[in-house]
Design a protein around this motif. Structure first.
Motif, PDB file in Angstrom:
ATOM      1  N   ALA A  42       3.907  46.403  -0.563  1.00 51.60           N
ATOM      2  CA  ALA A  42       4.039  44.823  -0.167  1.00 51.60           C
ATOM      3  C   ALA A  42       3.988  44.403   1.078  1.00 51.60           C
ATOM      4  O   ALA A  42       4.535  45.202   2.044  1.00 51.60           O
ATOM      5  N   CYS A  63      13.486  33.802  -2.778  1.00 52.17           N
ATOM      6  CA  CYS A  63      12.086  33.926  -3.072  1.00 52.17           C
ATOM      7  C   CYS A  63      11.648  33.159  -4.529  1.00 52.17           C
ATOM      8  O   CYS A  63      12.205  33.721  -5.615  1.00 52.17           O
ATOM      9  N   ALA A  67       9.930  38.142  -6.634  1.00 53.40           N
ATOM     10  CA  ALA A  67       9.427  39.321  -6.288  1.00 53.40           C
ATOM     11  C   ALA A  67      10.420  40.242  -5.978  1.00 53.40           C
ATOM     12  O   ALA A  67      10.092  41.494  -5.700  1.00 53.40           O
ATOM     13  N   ILE A  68      11.645  40.181  -5.801  1.00 51.85           N
ATOM     14  CA  ILE A  68      12.725  40.799  -5.419  1.00 51.85           C
ATOM     15  C   ILE A  68      13.750  41.078  -6.489  1.00 51.85           C
ATOM     16  O   ILE A  68      14.227  40.239  -7.172  1.00 51.85           O
ATOM     17  N   ILE A  77      11.041  45.473  -3.974  1.00 51.83           N
ATOM     18  CA  ILE A  77       9.940  44.511  -3.561  1.00 51.83           C
ATOM     19  C   ILE A  77       8.751  44.958  -4.528  1.00 51.83           C
ATOM     20  O   ILE A  77       8.109  45.764  -4.330  1.00 51.83           O
ATOM     21  N   CYS A  82       5.233  39.682  -4.294  1.00 54.08           N
ATOM     22  CA  CYS A  82       5.019  39.422  -2.968  1.00 54.08           C
ATOM     23  C   CYS A  82       4.075  38.855  -2.323  1.00 54.08           C
ATOM     24  O   CYS A  82       3.155  39.458  -2.213  1.00 54.08           O
ATOM     25  N   CYS A  88      12.412  35.839   2.963  1.00 54.87           N
ATOM     26  CA  CYS A  88      13.700  36.898   2.596  1.00 54.87           C
ATOM     27  C   CYS A  88      13.956  37.645   3.640  1.00 54.87           C
ATOM     28  O   CYS A  88      15.275  37.796   3.872  1.00 54.87           O
ATOM     29  N   LYS A 237      -1.225  40.411   2.269  1.00 57.42           N
ATOM     30  CA  LYS A 237      -1.275  40.440   0.895  1.00 57.42           C
ATOM     31  C   LYS A 237      -2.817  39.758   0.709  1.00 57.42           C
ATOM     32  O   LYS A 237      -3.496  40.364  -0.327  1.00 57.42           O
TER      33      LYS A 237
END
Length: 414
Positions: A42, A63, A67-68, A77, A82, A88, A237
């Protein structure tokens, strides 16, 4: 004497592995493999156990993409969820979260002299590497460390401005019609696709300027390796999303690039000018809040001066503000018809890996926009020349057949 790339690569790798052994003692779960294979991770990396925030935590609360996760005192993660917005990291007081870095694969690529490597630099770059590091001197700096050349993504923001303006002119015909920009911010788009999917029909099927730049450079130079450089972790990403992963090979932040220059003992402000201006004001101001809106508004006015429904833009800064704006749209609580969302306060100049204060970055962006020889893509002869080189006969041909610059948002983000 400046180190060769091979010497630099060997030296940094040895130092990183040594420091990695120390780091592994402190952070049991830090993935050293991430340094060598960053695309498998991620944009945000968890670097160890976390027992200071209880079962919840500031990182999880921050978030919006869920995603966490925290399991048995360890932070995980989800690379699929993410987006790399970096919120974060900002709220973590213990320093257990850090950004994914891609500098080592880039070094390996530059060490291969048979490759044609291009630096695609984000519109937010002006002033980031010092007041005297002009675009021409930065181009010389990238060439000095092994790049074939530097390409300003602002020129491709011009092309996307034209596409978005054409879409607005075609689809916003009466009160109640509206458009959500698909340009620039991958976090804004990810939010719409994964959380507010019912609004996707109002998003033009256009790629971002980064993806447009990568695809066009590779179409014109089939053997090119494209490396995007900007203030944003979310671009890491975006570059790996399956339907657009053909465009960008690696992403470096401004921070990584600065470290690169320092390691190579290259000082952009001291180098000769290599000037090549290809972008209009419209593309250059994408880097700050309202830049996309202003660019599209000016271009729509030139395209269709008699259009009754003018662009009425509304903007949001920050992930939470973007969410609030979208919810207002859903409830019909706004009179706007063109909506621009930026995950970072101030726009890209406020990105997590910007090197200067966002207000100073905005001032540099505005000044660079004011220096442009052309105001919009319709005035920019380079844009028209580029469209011809890509095989389009005129603007309408571009709108109807520009599959190189389109994507399908109907499928939810993965």
């Amino acid at each position: 004497m400046m180190k060769t790339l091979q010497e630099l690569y060997k030296e940094i790798m040895e130092q990183e592995l040594k420091s990695g052994r120390v780091m592994m003692e402190k952070y049991d779960d830090y993935p050293m493999d991430c340094l060598l294979h960053p695309k498998e991770y991620a944009p945000v990396i968890s670097a160890g156990n976390c027992d200071s925030c209880g079962e919840g935590g500031a990182c999880q609360d921050s978030c919006v993409f869920d995603a966490i996760q925290k399991i048995n005192g360890k932070i995980y993660i989800d690379p699929k969820k993410c987006t790399g917005c970096g919120v974060c990291i900002d709220v973590c007081k213990m320093g257990h979260l850090m950004e994914n870095r891609e500098i080592y694969p880039v070094l390996e690529t530059l060490c291969d002299r048979g490759k044609e490597v291009y630096a695609l630099i984000a519109p937010a770059f002006t002033g980031q590497f010092g007041e005297r590091a002009t675009p021409g001197r930065l181009r010389s700096a990238f060439k000095k460390i092994g790049f074939q050349g530097m390409v300003e993504v602002a020129a491709f923001a011009d092309i996307l401005t034209l596409k978005e303006a054409l879409e607005f002119d075609r689809h916003v015909q009466q009160e109640g019609d509206f458009q959500l920009t698909s340009c620039c911010c991958p976090v804004w788009i990810a939010m719409i696709r994964s959380i507010y999917h019912d609004l996707v029909g109002h998003v033009p099927g256009a790629v971002s300027p980064m993806i447009a730049a990568g695809r066009i450079v590779k179409k014109l130079h089939p053997n090119a390796v494209t490396i995007f450089i900007g203030p944003c972790m979310a671009k890491k990403k975006e570059a790996t999303e399956p339907d657009i992963a053909d465009a960008i090979d690696y992403v470096l932040t401004f921070q990584e690039t600065k470290e690169f220059f320092e390691a190579m003992n290259v000082h952009p402000e001291e180098l000769e000018e290599d000037e090549r201006e290809h972008s209009s004001k419209a593309g250059r101001i994408y880097a700050r809040t309202s830049g996309v809106s202003e660019a599209v508004e000016a271009t729509v006015e030139q395209l269709n001066p008699g259009k009754k429904l003018k662009v009425k833009a509304r903007q949001a800064d920050g992930v939470r503000a973007c969410k609030e704006l979208i919810e207002k749209i859903q409830k019909g609580e706004t009179d706007g018809n063109f909506f621009e969302g930026m995950a970072c306060n101030g726009g890209c100049v406020g990105g997590p890996k910007a090197l200067i204060d966002k207000e100073k970055g905005k001032a540099f962006v505005n000044a660079y926009g004011d220096w442009a020889a052309y105001q919009t893509p319709l005035e920019n002869p380079y844009v028209l020349e580029l469209l011809e080189r890509l095989g389009f006969s005129d603007i309408m041909d571009f709108l109807n057949n520009s599959t190189l610059l389109t994507r399908d948002f109907s499928v939810p983000a993965r």
